[in-house]
Design a protein around this motif. Sequence first.
Motif, mmCIF file in Angstrom:
data_model
loop_
_atom_site.group_PDB
_atom_site.id
_atom_site.type_symbol
_atom_site.label_atom_id
_atom_site.label_comp_id
_atom_site.label_asym_id
_atom_site.label_seq_id
_atom_site.Cartn_x
_atom_site.Cartn_y
_atom_site.Cartn_z
ATOM 1 N N ILE A 1 31.373 15.096 6.384
ATOM 2 C CA ILE A 1 31.112 14.713 7.712
ATOM 3 C C ILE A 1 30.056 13.739 7.832
ATOM 4 O O ILE A 1 28.877 14.100 7.479
ATOM 5 C CB ILE A 1 30.696 15.876 8.515
ATOM 6 C CG1 ILE A 1 31.808 17.065 8.375
ATOM 7 C CG2 ILE A 1 30.480 15.659 9.959
ATOM 8 C CD1 ILE A 1 31.088 18.595 8.994
ATOM 9 N N ILE A 2 30.593 12.530 8.010
ATOM 10 C CA ILE A 2 29.483 11.431 7.942
ATOM 11 C C ILE A 2 29.867 10.399 8.835
ATOM 12 O O ILE A 2 31.051 9.870 9.087
ATOM 13 C CB ILE A 2 29.773 10.544 6.308
ATOM 14 C CG1 ILE A 2 29.757 11.745 5.284
ATOM 15 C CG2 ILE A 2 28.744 9.609 6.172
ATOM 16 C CD1 ILE A 2 30.181 11.198 3.903
ATOM 17 N N GLY A 3 28.821 10.059 9.459
ATOM 18 C CA GLY A 3 29.074 8.999 10.586
ATOM 19 C C GLY A 3 28.074 7.726 9.993
ATOM 20 O O GLY A 3 27.363 7.682 8.957
ATOM 21 N N LEU A 4 28.463 6.728 10.881
ATOM 22 C CA LEU A 4 27.680 5.303 10.501
ATOM 23 C C LEU A 4 26.091 5.513 10.725
ATOM 24 O O LEU A 4 25.266 4.902 9.911
ATOM 25 C CB LEU A 4 28.050 4.278 11.407
ATOM 26 C CG LEU A 4 29.589 3.844 11.348
ATOM 27 C CD1 LEU A 4 29.813 2.839 12.306
ATOM 28 C CD2 LEU A 4 29.880 3.155 9.801
ATOM 29 N N ASP A 5 25.646 6.373 11.519
ATOM 30 C CA ASP A 5 24.128 6.894 11.524
ATOM 31 C C ASP A 5 23.999 8.344 11.972
ATOM 32 O O ASP A 5 25.209 8.827 12.160
ATOM 33 C CB ASP A 5 23.598 6.096 12.526
ATOM 34 C CG ASP A 5 24.085 6.227 13.796
ATOM 35 O OD1 ASP A 5 24.636 6.920 14.298
ATOM 36 O OD2 ASP A 5 23.933 4.974 14.773
ATOM 37 N N ARG A 6 22.925 8.854 12.033
ATOM 38 C CA ARG A 6 22.454 10.140 12.297
ATOM 39 C C ARG A 6 23.231 10.536 13.557
ATOM 40 O O ARG A 6 23.663 11.788 13.556
ATOM 41 C CB ARG A 6 21.067 10.530 12.097
ATOM 42 C CG ARG A 6 20.444 9.944 13.550
ATOM 43 C CD ARG A 6 19.001 10.015 13.148
ATOM 44 N NE ARG A 6 18.251 9.543 12.297
ATOM 45 C CZ ARG A 6 17.066 9.358 12.059
ATOM 46 N NH1 ARG A 6 16.177 9.904 12.814
ATOM 47 N NH2 ARG A 6 16.672 8.481 10.961
ATOM 48 N N PHE A 7 23.349 9.666 14.312
ATOM 49 C CA PHE A 7 23.918 10.096 15.883
ATOM 50 C C PHE A 7 25.209 10.094 15.796
ATOM 51 O O PHE A 7 26.058 11.065 16.355
ATOM 52 C CB PHE A 7 23.435 9.066 17.056
ATOM 53 C CG PHE A 7 22.079 8.856 17.043
ATOM 54 C CD1 PHE A 7 21.110 9.836 17.573
ATOM 55 C CD2 PHE A 7 21.337 7.567 16.616
ATOM 56 C CE1 PHE A 7 19.866 9.763 17.806
ATOM 57 C CE2 PHE A 7 19.860 7.672 16.850
ATOM 58 C CZ PHE A 7 19.241 8.682 17.514
ATOM 59 N N GLU A 8 25.732 9.431 14.933
ATOM 60 C CA GLU A 8 27.357 9.497 15.000
ATOM 61 C C GLU A 8 27.834 10.733 14.121
ATOM 62 O O GLU A 8 28.991 11.374 14.316
ATOM 63 C CB GLU A 8 28.120 8.200 14.194
ATOM 64 C CG GLU A 8 29.599 8.308 14.357
ATOM 65 C CD GLU A 8 30.166 6.827 13.920
ATOM 66 O OE1 GLU A 8 31.020 6.834 13.192
ATOM 67 O OE2 GLU A 8 29.678 5.761 14.214
ATOM 68 N N THR A 9 27.051 10.991 13.135
ATOM 69 C CA THR A 9 27.031 12.293 12.360
ATOM 70 C C THR A 9 27.100 13.482 13.091
ATOM 71 O O THR A 9 27.846 14.368 13.092
ATOM 72 C CB THR A 9 26.237 12.275 11.273
ATOM 73 O OG1 THR A 9 26.452 11.213 10.374
ATOM 74 C CG2 THR A 9 26.368 13.483 10.413
ATOM 75 N N MET A 10 25.882 13.469 13.834
ATOM 76 C CA MET A 10 25.988 14.742 14.889
ATOM 77 C C MET A 10 27.084 14.831 15.872
ATOM 78 O O MET A 10 27.319 15.942 16.468
ATOM 79 C CB MET A 10 24.512 14.918 15.403
ATOM 80 C CG MET A 10 24.173 13.596 16.534
ATOM 81 S SD MET A 10 22.332 13.957 17.140
ATOM 82 C CE MET A 10 21.613 13.478 15.637
ATOM 83 N N THR A 11 27.699 13.754 16.345
ATOM 84 C CA THR A 11 28.738 13.497 17.230
ATOM 85 C C THR A 11 29.990 14.082 16.508
ATOM 86 O O THR A 11 30.781 14.968 17.102
ATOM 87 C CB THR A 11 28.849 12.235 17.602
ATOM 88 O OG1 THR A 11 27.970 11.761 18.503
ATOM 89 C CG2 THR A 11 30.234 12.159 18.421
ATOM 90 N N LYS A 12 29.971 13.690 15.223
ATOM 91 C CA LYS A 12 31.463 14.441 14.578
ATOM 92 C C LYS A 12 31.191 15.851 14.197
ATOM 93 O O LYS A 12 32.127 16.677 14.538
ATOM 94 C CB LYS A 12 31.433 13.747 13.020
ATOM 95 C CG LYS A 12 31.751 12.059 13.253
ATOM 96 C CD LYS A 12 31.903 11.454 11.611
ATOM 97 C CE LYS A 12 32.556 9.952 11.944
ATOM 98 N NZ LYS A 12 33.896 10.249 12.098
ATOM 99 N N ILE A 13 29.973 16.425 14.028
ATOM 100 C CA ILE A 13 29.666 17.634 13.881
ATOM 101 C C ILE A 13 30.129 18.334 15.284
ATOM 102 O O ILE A 13 30.847 19.501 15.204
ATOM 103 C CB ILE A 13 28.221 17.940 13.648
ATOM 104 C CG1 ILE A 13 27.939 17.628 12.162
ATOM 105 C CG2 ILE A 13 28.009 19.496 13.725
ATOM 106 C CD1 ILE A 13 26.311 17.635 11.951
ATOM 107 N N SER A 14 29.907 17.921 16.497
ATOM 108 C CA SER A 14 30.076 18.425 17.801
ATOM 109 C C SER A 14 31.679 18.429 18.157
ATOM 110 O O SER A 14 32.220 19.418 18.460
ATOM 111 C CB SER A 14 29.471 17.568 18.951
ATOM 112 O OG SER A 14 29.794 17.928 20.006
ATOM 113 N N GLU A 15 32.287 17.245 17.572
ATOM 114 C CA GLU A 15 33.622 17.298 17.645
ATOM 115 C C GLU A 15 34.188 18.495 16.936
ATOM 116 O O GLU A 15 35.251 18.920 17.397
ATOM 117 C CB GLU A 15 34.327 15.963 17.272
ATOM 118 C CG GLU A 15 33.790 14.786 18.292
ATOM 119 C CD GLU A 15 34.156 13.470 17.515
ATOM 120 O OE1 GLU A 15 34.258 13.283 16.303
ATOM 121 O OE2 GLU A 15 33.864 12.609 18.427
#
Length: 362
Positions: free
Chosen positions: A39-53
């Motif tokens: 679960i890896i986003g381009l930054d911490r905010f995208e990572t937490m968004t992916k977690i939420s999804e």
Amino acid sequence: MSKRAKMAFTLIIILAVCGFGIKFYLDENYLSQYNRKQIIGLDRFETMTKISEIGWKKSDEAVLVSIHSVIDGVSASSFAYQKNIPIFFTDSEEINSTVKDEIKRLGVKKVYLIGGDKVITNDIKKELKKMNINSERIGGESGFETSILLAEKVNKLNPISEVVLVNMRSGKPNGVAIAPAAANRNIPVLMVNKSDRKETLKFLKEHNIKKVYLTGSETAFPDVFEAMLKDEKYGIKADVVRLNGEDRYETNKEIIKEFYDLDKINHIYILRNGIYNYGDLLNALALSPIAAKENTPILYSADSLQKTEEEFLQESNVKNITEVGFELVRPRIITDKIIRFISSITIVVVWILALKRIIYNR
């Protein structure tokens, strides 16, 4: 070109090819014994968004915490789990656009702002109002007061009988590591400084707490304080379990051993340890409601799994790992620097031999 020069050139080429080949093989087969997900986003905010999804298709409520306040994120984990809502982190004065888009996708109607207005400002409240989203602040004058308020919220949702205590100054990694396990068992986490111990004892007495988990060494929570937790003179008689290792890695493993059945752990989340990047701990806290829901532990790691972590996974018989916020890489026995060095030497030798041949032919 002389016979000796040709042999040297051939040897260098073989070494270079072998070096690249070995590196590729080792990289491709690193941790191949596990089913790996990321679960890896381009930054911490995208990572937490992916977690939420992953965790929610829809949510009427959400928790919002400042990126500068790990302690509030730890305290909010049990509350978020009990409410079955996601945790997001954002700047103190403005909601990150990626987080804002995810809040809209979820259809959030109410956001809990965790911390006082100096930690997460009223500008955030105004921004939410413009989005037609109600907000409720759960925040005291300090991290300790905020954790007490959140513990009271948890108690109203489901009466508590146990509490985790974390040293606010030195224990943040311990608090992050224990957050999912505590949330799963309806245990609030209190973030405590030395000056807060009297109020802590008062809270434990008022709620008739039967068990207390101390995370950290005697420096974080002295033996004298531990004795108070067991002394009826203070109106408390709790079982006390101290969870402490030599470092955050070992404490993390002690927490897993305490709260999980090692024989039944099939999946584990791997997260960076937060030593070099404070933001790595935010990934773990955003994940904590989901990890609590799954009753899945989190394990700290450096960029590569260290020997002690590999041994722990083998002992636990884990087959599935999910790397959150980063990708585990193979320890560099043959490093990129060595590969570049071999390549540079090869190029230099080729040029020297070519130059000699040009001069010789003249």
